[in-house]
Design a protein around this motif. Structure first.
Motif, PDB file in Angstrom:
ATOM      1  N   GLU A 150     -55.147   2.821  48.630  1.00  0.00           N
ATOM      2  CA  GLU A 150     -55.039   3.015  47.178  1.00  0.00           C
ATOM      3  C   GLU A 150     -56.251   3.761  46.636  1.00  0.00           C
ATOM      4  O   GLU A 150     -56.129   4.603  45.737  1.00  0.00           O
ATOM      5  CB  GLU A 150     -54.884   1.658  46.487  1.00  0.00           C
ATOM      6  CG  GLU A 150     -53.601   0.937  46.841  1.00  0.00           C
ATOM      7  CD  GLU A 150     -52.372   1.770  46.511  1.00  0.00           C
ATOM      8  OE1 GLU A 150     -52.371   2.455  45.468  1.00  0.00           O
ATOM      9  OE2 GLU A 150     -51.414   1.751  47.303  1.00  0.00           O
ATOM     10  N   HIS A 151     -57.432   3.476  47.170  1.00  0.00           N
ATOM     11  CA  HIS A 151     -58.619   4.211  46.740  1.00  0.00           C
ATOM     12  C   HIS A 151     -58.475   5.699  47.041  1.00  0.00           C
ATOM     13  O   HIS A 151     -58.772   6.548  46.197  1.00  0.00           O
ATOM     14  CB  HIS A 151     -59.862   3.661  47.452  1.00  0.00           C
ATOM     15  CG  HIS A 151     -60.431   2.427  46.823  1.00  0.00           C
ATOM     16  ND1 HIS A 151     -61.144   2.441  45.640  1.00  0.00           N
ATOM     17  CD2 HIS A 151     -60.403   1.134  47.223  1.00  0.00           C
ATOM     18  CE1 HIS A 151     -61.530   1.223  45.327  1.00  0.00           C
ATOM     19  NE2 HIS A 151     -61.092   0.396  46.273  1.00  0.00           N
ATOM     20  N   ARG A 209     -55.802   7.470  47.503  1.00  0.00           N
ATOM     21  CA  ARG A 209     -54.708   8.148  46.794  1.00  0.00           C
ATOM     22  C   ARG A 209     -55.185   8.781  45.494  1.00  0.00           C
ATOM     23  O   ARG A 209     -54.615   9.756  45.016  1.00  0.00           O
ATOM     24  CB  ARG A 209     -53.573   7.165  46.517  1.00  0.00           C
ATOM     25  CG  ARG A 209     -52.632   6.984  47.711  1.00  0.00           C
ATOM     26  CD  ARG A 209     -51.551   5.986  47.417  1.00  0.00           C
ATOM     27  NE  ARG A 209     -50.595   5.905  48.522  1.00  0.00           N
ATOM     28  CZ  ARG A 209     -49.789   4.878  48.730  1.00  0.00           C
ATOM     29  NH1 ARG A 209     -49.809   3.838  47.903  1.00  0.00           N
ATOM     30  NH2 ARG A 209     -48.958   4.881  49.752  1.00  0.00           N
ATOM     31  N   ARG A 210     -56.233   8.239  44.901  1.00  0.00           N
ATOM     32  CA  ARG A 210     -56.762   8.812  43.659  1.00  0.00           C
ATOM     33  C   ARG A 210     -57.435  10.151  43.912  1.00  0.00           C
ATOM     34  O   ARG A 210     -57.504  10.992  43.028  1.00  0.00           O
ATOM     35  CB  ARG A 210     -57.754   7.833  43.032  1.00  0.00           C
ATOM     36  CG  ARG A 210     -57.131   6.488  42.674  1.00  0.00           C
ATOM     37  CD  ARG A 210     -58.182   5.494  42.222  1.00  0.00           C
ATOM     38  NE  ARG A 210     -57.603   4.157  42.051  1.00  0.00           N
ATOM     39  CZ  ARG A 210     -58.300   3.071  41.778  1.00  0.00           C
ATOM     40  NH1 ARG A 210     -59.608   3.151  41.629  1.00  0.00           N
ATOM     41  NH2 ARG A 210     -57.694   1.910  41.642  1.00  0.00           N
ATOM     42  N   LEU A 211     -57.941  10.327  45.125  1.00  0.00           N
ATOM     43  CA  LEU A 211     -58.577  11.590  45.486  1.00  0.00           C
ATOM     44  C   LEU A 211     -57.565  12.559  46.089  1.00  0.00           C
ATOM     45  O   LEU A 211     -57.563  13.748  45.752  1.00  0.00           O
ATOM     46  CB  LEU A 211     -59.700  11.332  46.494  1.00  0.00           C
ATOM     47  CG  LEU A 211     -60.373  12.558  47.113  1.00  0.00           C
ATOM     48  CD1 LEU A 211     -61.122  13.349  46.041  1.00  0.00           C
ATOM     49  CD2 LEU A 211     -61.334  12.136  48.223  1.00  0.00           C
ATOM     50  N   CYS A 212     -56.701  12.049  46.948  1.00  0.00           N
ATOM     51  CA  CYS A 212     -55.744  12.891  47.679  1.00  0.00           C
ATOM     52  C   CYS A 212     -54.412  12.891  46.938  1.00  0.00           C
ATOM     53  O   CYS A 212     -53.433  12.267  47.376  1.00  0.00           O
ATOM     54  CB  CYS A 212     -55.588  12.387  49.113  1.00  0.00           C
ATOM     55  SG  CYS A 212     -57.151  12.237  49.993  1.00  0.00           S
ATOM     56  N   THR A 213     -54.365  13.609  45.835  1.00  0.00           N
ATOM     57  CA  THR A 213     -53.203  13.553  44.957  1.00  0.00           C
ATOM     58  C   THR A 213     -51.994  14.290  45.533  1.00  0.00           C
ATOM     59  O   THR A 213     -50.878  14.135  45.039  1.00  0.00           O
ATOM     60  CB  THR A 213     -53.544  14.136  43.574  1.00  0.00           C
ATOM     61  OG1 THR A 213     -54.068  15.461  43.746  1.00  0.00           O
ATOM     62  CG2 THR A 213     -54.595  13.264  42.881  1.00  0.00           C
ATOM     63  N   PRO A 218     -55.465  20.465  44.370  1.00  0.00           N
ATOM     64  CA  PRO A 218     -55.187  19.133  44.932  1.00  0.00           C
ATOM     65  C   PRO A 218     -55.355  19.076  46.447  1.00  0.00           C
ATOM     66  O   PRO A 218     -55.137  20.062  47.143  1.00  0.00           O
ATOM     67  CB  PRO A 218     -53.736  18.865  44.523  1.00  0.00           C
ATOM     68  CG  PRO A 218     -53.143  20.227  44.325  1.00  0.00           C
ATOM     69  CD  PRO A 218     -54.246  21.089  43.809  1.00  0.00           C
TER      70      PRO A 218
END
Length: 273
Positions: free
Chosen positions: A195-196, A198-202, A169
């Motif tokens: 929000e975009h 956040r899907r990558l940077c969990t 992660p």
């Protein structure tokens, strides 16, 4: 070491002081939220060994070799503060409110110094940070006043890490101006750039006192804790009690290539926009 027995404080007051200090420090700390923490090992931990033993230089055919290890120091961070003797007595004896903002301010100063060492290091003492470590990866920054540019830059950083075998992660730390730009709506949608990403940077997206940004695979290193944040007593001068907040901690970076910085030009462009 904390010298608490010399202070005429009940245990309940020490608990109040430390609770106020910890709450204040927690609001400033970001590195501890995505890096593993080892310890506490105690105030006596002053250095840690890193890497493997190796020859300091390759010996010649007729020379003996010198095998050495490498160690990094564990800094102690400390900030003093004062509390009024009269006001402490009024609190303990009469139950009046006690202003603990001096303890909070000291804790924030300690937390900010910890953050500085995690991200920037302390070159004078041979300590590297996430942004200053040799061997890290880099991508240039673009103008983040356009939300799609933020996504493109972070994706470029993630691609570099992924191609090097670091698949997350991921945690993302950003200069305040870059972080704040993520609250713009993404073009053609009602979704913010935050929000975009956040899907990558969990492992989280954090606002930090840095320039530019840094994307980190959480396996990059660990924080080694000697003494966690605590309050101690120094002396009194008849008007104030002299106290302090201290801790000892260091970042041990194990995988520099698990770190990718995003150029500070991104922050400069966003500020200008």
């Amino acid at each position: 070491m904390l010298n608490r027995s010399q202070a005429p404080f009940p245990a309940s007051l020490w608990k109040e002081i430390e609770a106020a200090a910890v709450d204040a420090a927690r609001d400033q700390l970001t590195g501890r939220r995505f890096l593993d923490l080892e310890g506490p090992f105690g105030v006596g931990l002053t250095t840690i060994e890193v890497g493997n033993d190796d020859y300091c230089r390759q010996p010649g055919p007729d020379e003996a070799g010198a095998v050495m290890g490498r160690a990094i120091p564990l800094p102690m961070i400390r900030k003093s503060f004062r509390l009024s003797i009269r006001r402490v007595a009024a609190h303990v004896e009469n139950g009046q409110p006690l202003d603990l903002s001096p303890a909070q301010d000291a804790a924030e100063a300690v937390a900010n110094r910890e953050e500085e060492m995690i991200y920037l290091g302390q070159p004078a003492f041979g300590l590297a940070g996430l942004i200053s470590i040799d061997g890290k990866q880099e991508v240039p920054g673009s103008d983040w006043s356009a939300p799609d540019h933020a996504l493109q830059d972070v994706l470029a950083a993630a691609t570099k890490l992924d191609e090097s075998g670091y698949r997350g992660p991921y945690a993302l730390a950003l200069a305040p101006v870059l972080y704040n730009n993520l609250f713009r709506l993404y073009p053609g949608s009602d979704v913010m750039g935050l929000e975009h990403l956040r899907r990558l940077c969990t492992a989280g997206i954090y606002k930090a006192s840095i320039e530019g940004g840094v994307l980190v695979d959480t396996r990059a290193g660990v924080l080694v804790l000697g003494q966690d944040l605590q309050a101690g007593y120094s002396s009194q001068d008849g008007v104030h009690y002299h106290l302090y907040i201290s801790e000892s901690i260091v970042l041990r970076i194990d995988e520099p290539q698990a770190i990718c910085t995003i150029g500070p030009t991104a922050a400069a462009a966003a500020a200008a926009g």
